[in-house]
Design a protein around this motif. Structure first.
Motif, PDB file in Angstrom:
ATOM      1  N   MET A   1       5.752  52.683  67.093  1.00 40.73           N
ATOM      2  CA  MET A   1       6.448  52.868  68.517  1.00 40.73           C
ATOM      3  C   MET A   1       7.232  51.593  68.685  1.00 40.73           C
ATOM      4  N   GLN A   2       8.327  51.456  69.106  1.00 40.37           N
ATOM      5  CA  GLN A   2       9.123  50.437  69.338  1.00 40.37           C
ATOM      6  C   GLN A   2       8.877  49.896  70.933  1.00 40.37           C
ATOM      7  N   SER A   3       8.765  48.554  71.117  1.00 38.22           N
ATOM      8  CA  SER A   3       8.311  48.296  72.308  1.00 38.22           C
ATOM      9  C   SER A   3       9.996  48.233  73.059  1.00 38.22           C
ATOM     10  N   ALA A   4       9.676  48.186  74.671  1.00 40.46           N
ATOM     11  CA  ALA A   4      10.968  47.862  75.371  1.00 40.46           C
ATOM     12  C   ALA A   4      11.675  46.363  74.899  1.00 40.46           C
ATOM     13  N   LEU A   5      11.194  45.613  74.599  1.00 40.99           N
ATOM     14  CA  LEU A   5      11.810  44.208  74.118  1.00 40.99           C
ATOM     15  C   LEU A   5      12.515  44.771  72.801  1.00 40.99           C
ATOM     16  N   GLU A   6      11.909  45.255  71.723  1.00 37.32           N
ATOM     17  CA  GLU A   6      12.724  45.526  70.641  1.00 37.32           C
ATOM     18  C   GLU A   6      13.964  46.366  70.986  1.00 37.32           C
ATOM     19  N   MET A   7      13.842  47.530  72.011  1.00 34.70           N
ATOM     20  CA  MET A   7      15.038  48.189  72.072  1.00 34.70           C
ATOM     21  C   MET A   7      16.184  47.476  72.955  1.00 34.70           C
ATOM     22  N   ASN A   8      15.620  46.562  73.799  1.00 31.68           N
ATOM     23  CA  ASN A   8      16.650  45.828  74.476  1.00 31.68           C
ATOM     24  C   ASN A   8      17.297  44.937  73.614  1.00 31.68           C
ATOM     25  N   ALA A   9      16.783  44.030  72.585  1.00 31.33           N
ATOM     26  CA  ALA A   9      17.330  43.223  71.580  1.00 31.33           C
ATOM     27  C   ALA A   9      18.321  44.204  70.784  1.00 31.33           C
ATOM     28  N   LYS A  10      17.981  45.394  70.597  1.00 24.42           N
ATOM     29  CA  LYS A  10      19.065  46.458  69.580  1.00 24.42           C
ATOM     30  C   LYS A  10      20.179  46.612  70.719  1.00 24.42           C
ATOM     31  N   ASP A  11      19.816  46.958  71.934  1.00 22.16           N
ATOM     32  CA  ASP A  11      20.885  47.378  72.872  1.00 22.16           C
ATOM     33  C   ASP A  11      21.833  46.161  72.953  1.00 22.16           C
ATOM     34  N   LEU A  12      21.543  44.999  73.212  1.00 22.05           N
ATOM     35  CA  LEU A  12      22.101  43.622  73.240  1.00 22.05           C
ATOM     36  C   LEU A  12      22.862  43.229  72.184  1.00 22.05           C
ATOM     37  N   ALA A  13      22.439  43.652  70.890  1.00 22.21           N
ATOM     38  CA  ALA A  13      23.106  43.468  69.639  1.00 22.21           C
ATOM     39  C   ALA A  13      24.423  44.437  69.606  1.00 22.21           C
ATOM     40  N   GLN A  14      24.056  45.697  70.014  1.00 22.44           N
ATOM     41  CA  GLN A  14      25.170  46.662  70.158  1.00 22.44           C
ATOM     42  C   GLN A  14      26.216  46.067  71.044  1.00 22.44           C
ATOM     43  N   ARG A  15      25.854  45.718  72.222  1.00 21.10           N
ATOM     44  CA  ARG A  15      26.923  45.345  73.333  1.00 21.10           C
ATOM     45  C   ARG A  15      27.635  44.095  72.761  1.00 21.10           C
ATOM     46  N   ALA A  16      26.802  42.998  72.001  1.00 20.72           N
ATOM     47  CA  ALA A  16      27.846  42.035  71.519  1.00 20.72           C
ATOM     48  C   ALA A  16      28.784  42.382  70.570  1.00 20.72           C
ATOM     49  N   GLU A  17      28.243  43.188  69.446  1.00 18.29           N
ATOM     50  CA  GLU A  17      29.003  43.674  68.602  1.00 18.29           C
ATOM     51  C   GLU A  17      30.240  44.467  69.016  1.00 18.29           C
ATOM     52  N   SER A  18      29.975  45.358  69.998  1.00 16.68           N
ATOM     53  CA  SER A  18      31.207  45.731  70.766  1.00 16.68           C
ATOM     54  C   SER A  18      32.164  44.900  71.370  1.00 16.68           C
ATOM     55  N   LEU A  19      31.771  44.098  72.090  1.00 19.82           N
ATOM     56  CA  LEU A  19      32.478  43.106  72.596  1.00 19.82           C
ATOM     57  C   LEU A  19      33.422  42.364  71.556  1.00 19.82           C
ATOM     58  N   ILE A  20      32.815  41.866  70.437  1.00 19.45           N
ATOM     59  CA  ILE A  20      33.606  41.214  69.318  1.00 19.45           C
ATOM     60  C   ILE A  20      34.536  42.145  68.793  1.00 19.45           C
ATOM     61  N   ARG A  21      34.099  43.356  68.508  1.00 20.67           N
ATOM     62  CA  ARG A  21      34.934  44.525  67.652  1.00 20.67           C
ATOM     63  C   ARG A  21      36.088  44.694  68.577  1.00 20.67           C
ATOM     64  N   HIS A  22      35.851  44.923  69.982  1.00 20.24           N
ATOM     65  CA  HIS A  22      37.182  45.061  70.748  1.00 20.24           C
ATOM     66  C   HIS A  22      37.966  44.032  71.144  1.00 20.24           C
ATOM     67  N   SER A  23      37.747  42.686  70.767  1.00 18.97           N
ATOM     68  CA  SER A  23      38.451  41.599  71.108  1.00 18.97           C
ATOM     69  C   SER A  23      39.674  41.238  70.086  1.00 18.97           C
ATOM     70  N   SER A  24      40.644  40.709  70.674  1.00 13.33           N
ATOM     71  CA  SER A  24      41.709  40.351  69.743  1.00 13.33           C
ATOM     72  C   SER A  24      41.397  38.854  69.073  1.00 13.33           C
ATOM     73  N   ASN A  25      40.625  38.330  69.532  1.00 14.42           N
ATOM     74  CA  ASN A  25      40.279  36.915  69.251  1.00 14.42           C
ATOM     75  C   ASN A  25      38.718  36.757  69.367  1.00 14.42           C
ATOM     76  N   ARG A  26      37.949  36.719  68.412  1.00 14.15           N
ATOM     77  CA  ARG A  26      36.553  36.430  68.422  1.00 14.15           C
ATOM     78  C   ARG A  26      36.084  34.966  69.143  1.00 14.15           C
ATOM     79  N   TYR A  27      36.864  33.948  68.777  1.00 17.35           N
ATOM     80  CA  TYR A  27      36.547  32.654  69.438  1.00 17.35           C
ATOM     81  C   TYR A  27      36.774  32.758  70.823  1.00 17.35           C
TER      82      TYR A  27
END
Length: 76
Positions: A1-27
């Motif tokens: 069973m995953q802890s809440a911290l691991e789930m939050n880390a996964k959610d955070l990584a997905q959010r960061a990936e979404s920000l980068i993916r939808h941006s025109s300039n990664r920098y």
């Protein structure tokens, strides 16, 4: 069973990936995250924010992701 911290880390990584993916300039997106995190860090020092369990960079990613996904939340 995953802890809440691991789930939050996964959610955070997905959010960061979404920000980068939808941006025109990664920098510039990375700079926006860093600038927002710096602002939040100083807010924490001033005692303005109660939620000190979340690191400033994590909070910045969550806020920017929410602004991207739900622009109706923005004031004005």
């Amino acid at each position: 069973m995953q802890s809440a911290l691991e789930m939050n880390a996964k959610d955070l990584a997905q959010r960061a990936e979404s920000l980068i993916r939808h941006s025109s300039n990664r920098y510039l997106t990375t700079v926006r995250i860093a600038f927002r995190a710096k602002q939040r860090r100083f807010d924490d020092f001033d005692g303005l924010l109660d939620d000190s369990m979340i690191k400033p960079v994590q909070r910045a990613i969550i806020e920017l992701s929410d602004e991207q996904d739900q622009p109706a939340l923005l004031p004005g």
